[in-house]
Write an enzyme that holds these catalytic residues in place. Structure first.
Site, PDB file in Angstrom:
ATOM      1  N   SER A  68      37.459  62.871  58.425  1.00 64.59           N
ATOM      2  CA  SER A  68      36.115  63.419  58.263  1.00 64.59           C
ATOM      3  C   SER A  68      35.013  62.364  58.206  1.00 64.59           C
ATOM      4  O   SER A  68      33.835  62.698  58.203  1.00 64.59           O
ATOM      5  CB  SER A  68      36.049  64.306  57.013  1.00 64.59           C
ATOM      6  OG  SER A  68      36.298  63.536  55.869  1.00 64.59           O
ATOM      7  N   GLY A  69      35.394  61.093  58.186  1.00 62.14           N
ATOM      8  CA  GLY A  69      34.393  60.024  58.200  1.00 62.14           C
ATOM      9  C   GLY A  69      33.968  59.687  59.622  1.00 62.14           C
ATOM     10  O   GLY A  69      34.344  60.379  60.574  1.00 62.14           O
TER      11      GLY A  69
ATOM     12  N   THR B  31      34.680  56.973  61.481  1.00 64.39           N
ATOM     13  CA  THR B  31      35.734  56.441  62.327  1.00 64.39           C
ATOM     14  C   THR B  31      36.706  57.555  62.714  1.00 64.39           C
ATOM     15  O   THR B  31      37.127  57.658  63.869  1.00 64.39           O
ATOM     16  CB  THR B  31      36.476  55.315  61.586  1.00 64.39           C
ATOM     17  OG1 THR B  31      35.514  54.374  61.135  1.00 64.39           O
ATOM     18  CG2 THR B  31      37.454  54.644  62.496  1.00 64.39           C
TER      19      THR B  31
ATOM     20  N   CYS C  77      34.620  45.584  62.937  1.00 61.57           N
ATOM     21  CA  CYS C  77      33.618  45.612  64.001  1.00 61.57           C
ATOM     22  C   CYS C  77      32.872  44.289  64.125  1.00 61.57           C
ATOM     23  O   CYS C  77      32.715  43.761  65.230  1.00 61.57           O
ATOM     24  CB  CYS C  77      32.654  46.778  63.802  1.00 61.57           C
ATOM     25  SG  CYS C  77      31.773  46.751  62.245  1.00 61.57           S
TER      26      CYS C  77
ATOM     27  N   ASN D 294      29.948  49.499  67.498  1.00 59.61           N
ATOM     28  CA  ASN D 294      30.797  49.202  66.349  1.00 59.61           C
ATOM     29  C   ASN D 294      31.805  50.299  66.039  1.00 59.61           C
ATOM     30  O   ASN D 294      32.880  50.027  65.520  1.00 59.61           O
ATOM     31  CB  ASN D 294      29.932  48.928  65.110  1.00 59.61           C
ATOM     32  CG  ASN D 294      29.004  50.065  64.788  1.00 59.61           C
ATOM     33  OD1 ASN D 294      28.151  50.404  65.632  1.00 59.61           O
ATOM     34  ND2 ASN D 294      29.139  50.677  63.640  1.00 59.61           N
TER      35      ASN D 294
END
Lengths: 365, 365, 365, 365
Positions: free
Chosen positions: C25-26, C28, C166, C332
């Site tokens: 859910s983030g 990434t 990143c 990123n």
């Protein structure tokens, strides 16, 4: 402005009114500190903050490093405020003023409340929009809605000024002249507002997290934003009848700035010249209102009032279908909050209304 | 999408339709190149540019470095286009298509014109909005307004598709369901549009210079934006009567994205459920339209369709005063231009309408 | 890409590798979902989220509305993952992988860990930078640093890939060619990084609150950013000696994008041609690395790789004082996280390395 | 600041110095107009503009609507300037001052030249960086580099002040203390600058077109930016030896603001305390320099000096590898141009140096 760095000593300088800011660590509080640092006749002697009590002002307000060297945030202490100050600015969340204002009012202090708690005159309207009985309807009656261009005389004699909301301020400025003159169909008023992210305050939230907020063109509260109540109250007073407004605010990608776009249909007999006259009659002599008609940019854009108390207004009339658009552009933190509060403070104190506020905006900004 | 880097050889690969982009060095042209690089059944074999003829694609379109290795911008040569291509996309300034389309039409090529020149069906309306007689009224008749959700069947058989303007696309999507079902007062329609800077194209101008355009909340063309003509034409067709729209676009601070906000008063008998049904009836099965009602974000925001052909729609109903707001969010360069063109191209060619277009947007973006 | 909307059914489609995303859910996690929706040979069958378990994917990832219709976030259940999946992506906070990876490793799953927990080969370095003993030094040894252009062969045979950070990815790409060829003074390497706000993840914080983060040009972690450890490890391997790097990241005003600027002094005998050859030798045949030298823009800018796995590299040599600058620009969230993970996944699975990843970036974006 | 709106009458008010701005319609000229509107002892009586001669100030500078009501842009007329003014600010493109300054110098006017034409003391350096012989080497000698913190005494007696470039100003402030005290290795100095879009002026260009410039993280002039000459000149003077600087500016996404990051290696015996002392010794008593060490934000960010003449400086020392970073944050249009010019003007006139300049920045901005 010379010597401003020497100010903020925590005590009143000779000739200056000692004031207090309650809730001084948020954006509105910070903006009051910034504006009052430039005010020749006022001196902030108390700046309260629960979270940052004991810290220097610049710890939180990085812009104010080097200013207010003798002042630190302190916990709220009403006795101390009463003792030291003549006026108090409340930059607290909605609801918190309900508790503080009655106590402060008793002490005889001049109060400028930047919350929404005392803006509505009608307790029933308060109940409708805020979902509970107002506990101090008598104070509602005594409070003056702090929009100087509409209530200058009442502010002069007020002890409690309820400073308007930012979206409401822009909305009212866009619509007031043509509503007052009844140049538009009062049954089909639309006000579409676009506003920057600082409006929501300094507390982080998912919707204002930079990756989500930047580039947003996001409607919110599309069917019942609370500022509607203020807008309908003020426009209704001007019109001398009930006025209802279709109102949708939009979060757009800017830090500061709010633009209200009034969409309206012209009343019989109304035309561009009459609209122009209505704006000129209401705003032509106002020191903080600039009517935009000419130049490389034909309509107001909040971008060019940033950092100041100015309101840029303008309009367009489309003869083809008998409609008009009215515009008002403000800096939501200045004219929509702290600046308008200082303007009312000046009036309450009998100062020149523009004291400490009349400097040019940035461009580009 | 595998092997996309090997594409762009300047000749048709087996099974792919060879196409030409006229005006390929601007933003719309670049977006066509980007989308067609991912299209399994089309191959750009000619990309014209006056200014950059002879240069590789990536010279201008930095995003496309590594793509279209065998292709360079070339000067316009209609014979060559006729010879090599089956379809042609015109990404040229308004007015330029008036000269090119008639010549191209004769050759039998399928034409997707992204300019405004052939969008209006009524030559009188063209004259009213563009200030001159349309020189090819017969082609106006043959042209199909390329909004697939409204004109899918006509597009299927069209040889000339006039791709809608970006502001118009968003406006029509926001209003179409309730206008068609007559759930709103058709005499008081307001559409307030907010749009990013790429809308104005790739040519530098004072108003789009970064220091002036960033942070802007700037109304423009507030009394006669030309897209109004398209919007009134399409909404009028849906309503079966003349429709007039109060329309104001605003330049806001984003590169891509357009949001249209319809403000309307509910017709007698209309309510939230009926509004919902109208949106669901029109868009429920559309592959590119997403109705936003639930989740952490309750209304559409163009931020979440960036880079794609999706249209996110939504609405709010305020029972208190019998009004509603309708929203449509698009990427102005994709759904407002190149993507919608490719969608129509797919339909004209008999392909699956979503070919090359059905991939998810970015978030955050 | 056809039919991508039909995907995400929660079960493996024929021929596709079933995969799980832990922490979906983030940002990434969302990016993995986006990329894998376009992947022809992989199918996300489990997407875990503590906070949003039970909610549909589009509830959080507004861009993915309409995708993954059959999938909901679920709580973490390692048995289920082992049962259903062949590979697992960990998009969890640093520290969380330390607990999960050992358990998952035992089950024989292919693991792509996007946290920092297994990136350093030397347990002492881990201790120095993370302030504690690494509890699984044997796994550190087995883990492969997932930068395909440097470790392709090891990734092919790896069961645990530690996906680079990143800032580190950008830094290594900028410096690797000239460090490997010893064209620069290895004792005075400076890498100055500029990065967008999405780097900090989806959780709101005071520093990433929109009004504070927008327009920022803000150095952070100026004397010990943890990514330095990875950068020094990888550059040291290339140089065959210890390498120390002066490294300062800066938060700049963008959502996505990271640019690393290497500042270095030329070694004896080094010149522009040799620098060029070093970049060409290392990157000339890489499908995701584009060397920028010509065109209207002479140096890399992350703006033109947004949304993709591309790395744009470039350099400048100043003969006057014998110095050079090297640049690497990435998105990123893609090349700095999810895209690089999918690229490694492709290699681990024996797929074409570019599968699902080779599409053009947006412009403008 | 009271009564500022009454100013700008086109004639000197009693006690104020009458001044002229040549090139008043660009960003630097506009910023001079803004700052001088707040200046108690100066009055702009002539504002020249070729393009806008005859137009009111607010026609171009939308922020200044309501100010300078009696003043219009006028064509350049040196006789009139000589006749009416005591000081003249040149806000003209580089090269244009070469023609104007000699003529103005003869008349005895105090000159503040914001171009690059008279910044270098050494005519050979001028030739190296600007590609031609300087036509007035004697004036180079007489000109004072207008960085008050370094050249206050010379400015006091100067008739020609060459106001430093914005990137150079930030770079010099970041590096000066440690260079002067020789706390760093002078043979390996790196200065990496990040700067907003207003730096490039008000003239539209492809690289500053909003869709291209917004979100950019774009190196430019990476091997020979002309500001290097100024930086090396000033740092060389402080060090008492030749100093060479590896310098790369980057265009980042902001309108105003420049941050210089010095990367340097500590000299033998240098440590954090000595670095701190060097900054404190040089800047501790400067009214416009704020050393940032504490608070919620540990390093300077130009975001918090916007609109003002402040320079926020700071540093970080990494003991592990014997390096440091130094930072200086400015508003490129104020401290990097117009504000620094007014500061020098104050010194030249014998006024308090801070006159008209000492007000707090905005936050958030």
């Amino acid at each position: 402005m010379l010597g401003v760095c020497d100010r903020g000593t925590g005590r009143a300088v000779s000739g200056a009114i000692p004031v207090c800011i309650i809730g001084a660590s948020g954006y509105t509080g910070g903006e009051l500190l910034r504006l009052l640092a430039m005010h020749p006749n006022a001196e902030v002697v108390i700046a309260t903050s629960r979270e940052y009590a004991g810290k220097p002002i610049g710890y939180v307000h990085f812009n104010l490093r080097g200013f207010y060297k003798g002042l630190r945030f302190s916990p709220l202490n009403i006795d101390e405020i009463t003792d030291k100050c003549e006026a108090v600015f409340l930059a607290v969340p909605h609801g918190a003023s309900l508790e503080l204002v009655p106590k402060l009012y008793e002490t005889g202090l001049k109060i400028l409340d930047l919350s929404a708690d005392f803006r509505l005159k009608n307790p029933e309207e308060y109940k409708r929009w805020y979902g509970r009985e107002h506990p101090y309807p008598d104070l509602l009656e005594k409070a003056v809605y702090g929009l100087p261009e509409l209530h200058r005389d009442e502010i002069r004699n007020a002890r409690l000024v309820a400073v308007p909301g930012c979206n409401a301020t822009a909305a009212i400025f866009a619509a007031a002249p043509v509503v007052k003159e009844k140049l538009v169909d009062l049954d089909h008023l639309v006000i579409d507002v676009k506003v920057g992210s600082s409006e929501a305050g300094s507390k982080p939230s998912p919707g204002d997290h930079h990756p989500e907020r930047e580039n947003a063109i996001r409607p919110y509260s599309a069917e019942g934003h609370r500022h509607v109540a203020e807008v309908e109250q003020e426009l209704g007073m001007l019109a001398g009848r009930d006025v209802r407004v279709a109102f949708v605010p939009h979060a757009v990608s800017a830090i500061r700035g709010a633009l209200a776009t009034l969409h309206a249909w012209l009343a019989d007999g109304a035309d561009e010249m009459k609209v122009w006259r209505a704006y000129a009659a209401m705003y032509g002599k106002e020191p903080f209102v600039r009517i935009v008609r000419t130049g490389l940019l034909r309509y107001p854009d909040p971008k060019y009032v940033i950092g100041t108390n100015f309101v840029d207004v303008g309009f367009a009339v489309e003869k083809r279908i008998g409609r008009m658009a009215g515009f008002a552009a403000i800096d939501n933190l200045v004219r929509g909050a702290a600046g308008q509060a200082v303007q009312s403070f000046n009036i309450m104190m009998g100062f020149d209304e523009t004291l400490g506020l009349l400097y040019p905006p940035l461009k580009p900004a």
